[in-house]
Design a protein around this motif. Structure first.
Motif, mmCIF file in Angstrom:
data_model
loop_
_atom_site.group_PDB
_atom_site.id
_atom_site.type_symbol
_atom_site.label_atom_id
_atom_site.label_comp_id
_atom_site.label_asym_id
_atom_site.label_seq_id
_atom_site.Cartn_x
_atom_site.Cartn_y
_atom_site.Cartn_z
ATOM 1 N N PHE A 1 0.841 -1.189 0.000
ATOM 2 C CA PHE A 1 0.000 0.000 0.000
ATOM 3 C C PHE A 1 0.887 1.254 0.000
ATOM 4 C CE2 PHE A 1 -2.900 -3.216 1.185
ATOM 5 C CZ PHE A 1 -4.173 -2.759 0.913
ATOM 6 N N VAL A 2 0.375 2.343 -0.570
ATOM 7 C CA VAL A 2 1.108 3.608 -0.577
ATOM 8 C C VAL A 2 0.316 4.634 0.232
ATOM 9 C CG1 VAL A 2 2.247 3.191 -2.783
ATOM 10 C CG2 VAL A 2 0.008 4.317 -2.748
ATOM 11 N N GLN A 3 1.023 5.555 0.843
ATOM 12 C CA GLN A 3 0.365 6.558 1.676
ATOM 13 C C GLN A 3 -0.219 7.659 0.798
ATOM 14 O OE1 GLN A 3 2.833 8.486 4.570
ATOM 15 N NE2 GLN A 3 1.142 9.569 5.527
ATOM 16 N N ILE A 4 -1.495 7.908 0.959
ATOM 17 C CA ILE A 4 -2.185 8.957 0.206
ATOM 18 C C ILE A 4 -2.349 10.209 1.059
ATOM 19 C CG2 ILE A 4 -4.350 9.579 -0.934
ATOM 20 C CD1 ILE A 4 -2.720 7.666 -2.561
ATOM 21 N N GLY A 5 -2.701 9.999 2.322
ATOM 22 C CA GLY A 5 -2.855 11.107 3.257
ATOM 23 C C GLY A 5 -2.505 10.617 4.641
ATOM 24 N N HIS A 6 -2.763 11.427 5.647
ATOM 25 C CA HIS A 6 -2.455 11.051 7.014
ATOM 26 C C HIS A 6 -3.265 9.809 7.399
ATOM 27 C CE1 HIS A 6 -1.184 11.430 11.116
ATOM 28 N NE2 HIS A 6 -2.431 11.571 11.553
ATOM 29 N N CYS A 7 -2.570 8.697 7.664
ATOM 30 C CA CYS A 7 -3.192 7.438 8.089
ATOM 31 C C CYS A 7 -4.098 6.823 7.009
ATOM 32 C CB CYS A 7 -4.012 7.629 9.370
ATOM 33 S SG CYS A 7 -3.029 8.244 10.747
ATOM 34 N N THR A 8 -3.927 7.230 5.769
ATOM 35 C CA THR A 8 -4.747 6.694 4.690
ATOM 36 C C THR A 8 -3.849 6.112 3.608
ATOM 37 O OG1 THR A 8 -6.309 8.491 5.137
ATOM 38 C CG2 THR A 8 -6.670 7.200 3.156
ATOM 39 N N HIS A 9 -4.141 4.889 3.182
ATOM 40 C CA HIS A 9 -3.283 4.181 2.235
ATOM 41 C C HIS A 9 -4.117 3.553 1.126
ATOM 42 C CE1 HIS A 9 -1.348 4.268 6.197
ATOM 43 N NE2 HIS A 9 -0.195 4.318 5.547
ATOM 44 N N LEU A 10 -3.496 3.412 -0.041
ATOM 45 C CA LEU A 10 -4.160 2.848 -1.214
ATOM 46 C C LEU A 10 -3.300 1.728 -1.786
ATOM 47 C CD1 LEU A 10 -6.410 3.025 -3.454
ATOM 48 C CD2 LEU A 10 -4.887 4.593 -4.645
ATOM 49 N N SER A 11 -3.930 0.613 -2.163
ATOM 50 C CA SER A 11 -3.187 -0.506 -2.718
ATOM 51 C C SER A 11 -2.620 -0.165 -4.088
ATOM 52 C CB SER A 11 -4.101 -1.734 -2.848
ATOM 53 O OG SER A 11 -3.449 -2.767 -3.546
ATOM 54 N N GLN A 12 -1.370 -0.563 -4.325
ATOM 55 C CA GLN A 12 -0.765 -0.323 -5.626
ATOM 56 C C GLN A 12 -1.444 -1.145 -6.722
ATOM 57 O OE1 GLN A 12 3.316 0.246 -6.409
ATOM 58 N NE2 GLN A 12 3.898 0.599 -4.286
ATOM 59 N N ARG A 13 -2.230 -2.140 -6.343
ATOM 60 C CA ARG A 13 -2.978 -2.890 -7.359
ATOM 61 C C ARG A 13 -3.976 -1.987 -8.083
ATOM 62 N NH1 ARG A 13 -3.028 -6.794 -3.231
ATOM 63 N NH2 ARG A 13 -5.145 -6.202 -2.647
ATOM 64 N N LYS A 14 -4.365 -0.893 -7.427
ATOM 65 C CA LYS A 14 -5.268 0.071 -8.065
ATOM 66 C C LYS A 14 -4.508 1.057 -8.947
ATOM 67 C CE LYS A 14 -9.070 -1.446 -6.256
ATOM 68 N NZ LYS A 14 -10.185 -1.949 -7.098
ATOM 69 N N LEU A 15 -3.182 0.995 -8.925
ATOM 70 C CA LEU A 15 -2.336 1.904 -9.692
ATOM 71 C C LEU A 15 -1.423 1.060 -10.575
ATOM 72 C CD1 LEU A 15 -1.384 4.182 -6.674
ATOM 73 C CD2 LEU A 15 -3.172 4.636 -8.351
ATOM 74 N N HIS A 16 -1.939 0.633 -11.704
ATOM 75 C CA HIS A 16 -1.232 -0.319 -12.543
ATOM 76 C C HIS A 16 0.027 0.295 -13.148
ATOM 77 C CE1 HIS A 16 -4.651 -2.972 -12.154
ATOM 78 N NE2 HIS A 16 -5.460 -2.017 -12.599
ATOM 79 N N ALA A 17 1.100 -0.499 -13.153
ATOM 80 C CA ALA A 17 2.374 -0.036 -13.711
ATOM 81 C C ALA A 17 2.279 0.182 -15.214
ATOM 82 C CB ALA A 17 3.480 -1.035 -13.395
ATOM 83 N N SER A 18 1.352 -0.516 -15.870
ATOM 84 C CA SER A 18 1.226 -0.406 -17.326
ATOM 85 C C SER A 18 0.420 0.805 -17.771
ATOM 86 C CB SER A 18 0.566 -1.678 -17.875
ATOM 87 O OG SER A 18 -0.728 -1.851 -17.307
ATOM 88 N N GLU A 19 -0.216 1.494 -16.835
ATOM 89 C CA GLU A 19 -1.044 2.651 -17.198
ATOM 90 C C GLU A 19 -0.177 3.825 -17.649
ATOM 91 O OE1 GLU A 19 -4.079 2.716 -17.623
ATOM 92 O OE2 GLU A 19 -5.181 1.450 -16.215
#
Length: 386
Positions: A27-45
């Motif tokens: 997961f990557v940090q989006i905001g304070h205490c909030t994270h988003l899975s890199q699976r939602k951010l495809h490397a091929s995009e």
């Protein structure tokens, strides 16, 4: 929006274990205490698609933070997203795919908030700000929400689901406040492109029905102008009116926006400059990107996107492009080609267009200060936009 609340992981500021686990699990940090899975951010995009997904996640993060910190339900309901954030929520691609998060609130905190940079695979989406605008409650619940939709529906233009002010479960500002915030917060070119994008969306532009689309754009423009009049003599309202009057729902790319914005900043009779001009030449029907029909001047804005992903498709498009230009010239049209790289040099482009138009008897003048401004360092930055 493609990102949903369920795609976020929210951890406690005191629970370092859960935060570390989220980071360890990709997961990557989006905001304070909030994270988003890199699976939602495809490397091929494409980079701009990744930045847009991050922008959506940041909006959801801010919504969560404000809601959890609200003292009561009434306070929780007194914030809406505006500016480029509203465009992202509507599923549109604003000028910046990495925009600041703009929130209108009855009460705003005096603390400056920066949403951190987001590492995505081998790339990095730079940090952005949270911009909080204090509004009066009557601005939020006044003419911009209900009567705007009713007035358009009465004239055959449907704006559902926008009329309710809710999209993807997120509250957005009335359309006239979105326009106002775009025009007062951003560079005028950036605002011009974004307002054109919103007009195109609200008017449900259809390239197969140019006459009907232009009529709907005018109806939406008039409704927005009436709602803007309710704001009174607030700062930047004159620039907002000028940009709204010049915006065009027929624009299809940022490069076209640059050229049309430049033209309407210097041409005295700017209404003579049109987008998506239908022309019949060589027994074939064409649509010119930007044209001055009275002078038979056609301006075509070209970029790599028009030539496809492969060399084979590029050669085919190039052959058709040359044949098309020859037919237009045989029909006495003067065709001017402008590349995106040329369009990005704003001042030289403006000077060149002024000389070109003068040669065709089109009256030009100095750039309108309500419409034009020198390029800012961030305006064309690759880390913020396409």
């Amino acid at each position: 929006m493609e990102i949903r609340h369920s795609d976020l992981v929210v951890t406690s500021s005191t629970n370092r274990v859960s935060t570390a686990r989220a980071l360890r699990n990709g997961f990557v940090q989006i905001g304070h205490c909030t994270h988003l899975s890199q699976r939602k951010l495809h490397a091929s995009e494409k980079p701009w698609v990744t930045r847009q997904r991050v922008a959506e996640a940041r909006i959801l993060t801010v919504q969560h933070l404000i809601s959890t910190r609200a003292r009561n339900a009434a306070e929780d309901g007194d914030f809406v997203f505006s500016g480029e954030s509203a465009l992202v929520i509507l599923g549109l691609q604003p000028w910046w795919n990495n925009p600041d998060v703009v929130v209108r609130r009855v009460r705003r905190s005096g603390h400056k908030c920066v949403l951190p940079a987001v590492p995505v695979h081998n790339a990095r989406v730079p940090e952005v700000r949270l911009v909080q605008i204090r509004h009066k409650t009557k601005q939020l619940r006044g003419s911009g929400e209900t009567s705007f939709g009713h007035r358009l529906a009465a004239q055959g233009v449907e704006v559902d689901p926008y009329e309710t002010g809710v999209h993807s479960g997120i509250r957005i500002a009335p359309a006239h406040l979105i326009v106002f915030d775009l025009c007062r917060l951003l560079h005028p070119l950036q605002a011009f492109h974004n307002v054109s994008l919103l007009l195109r969306h609200l008017a449900r532009w259809d390239s197969r029905d140019l006459a009907g689309s232009r009529q709907r754009v005018q109806i939406v423009r008039q409704a927005l102008r009436q709602d803007l009049d309710t704001l009174g003599a607030v700062p930047r309202i004159r620039r907002t009116r000028a940009l709204l009057a010049s915006a065009d729902g027929g624009l299809e790319s940022p490069a076209e926006s640059i050229v049309l914005w430049s033209l309407r900043s210097i041409v005295k009779k700017s209404a003579s400059v049109l987008t998506q001009v239908p022309v019949t030449a060589g027994k074939q029907n064409f649509r010119i990107d930007i044209g001055v029909p009275t002078a038979k001047l056609a301006i075509e804005v070209t970029g790599r996107g028009k030539f496809g992903e492969s060399s084979t498709s590029a050669y085919g498009v190039a052959d058709r492009f040359v044949a098309r230009q020859q037919m237009l010239e045989a029909a006495d049209w003067r065709v001017i080609n402008i590349t995106y790289d040329q369009a990005k040099k704003l001042t030289p482009l403006m000077d060149w267009l002024r000389k070109l138009l003068s040669q065709h008897g089109i009256v030009t003048g100095v750039p309108d200060p309500l419409m034009w401004a020198e390029a800012s360092p961030l305006l064309l930055a690759k880390s913020r936009r396409y």
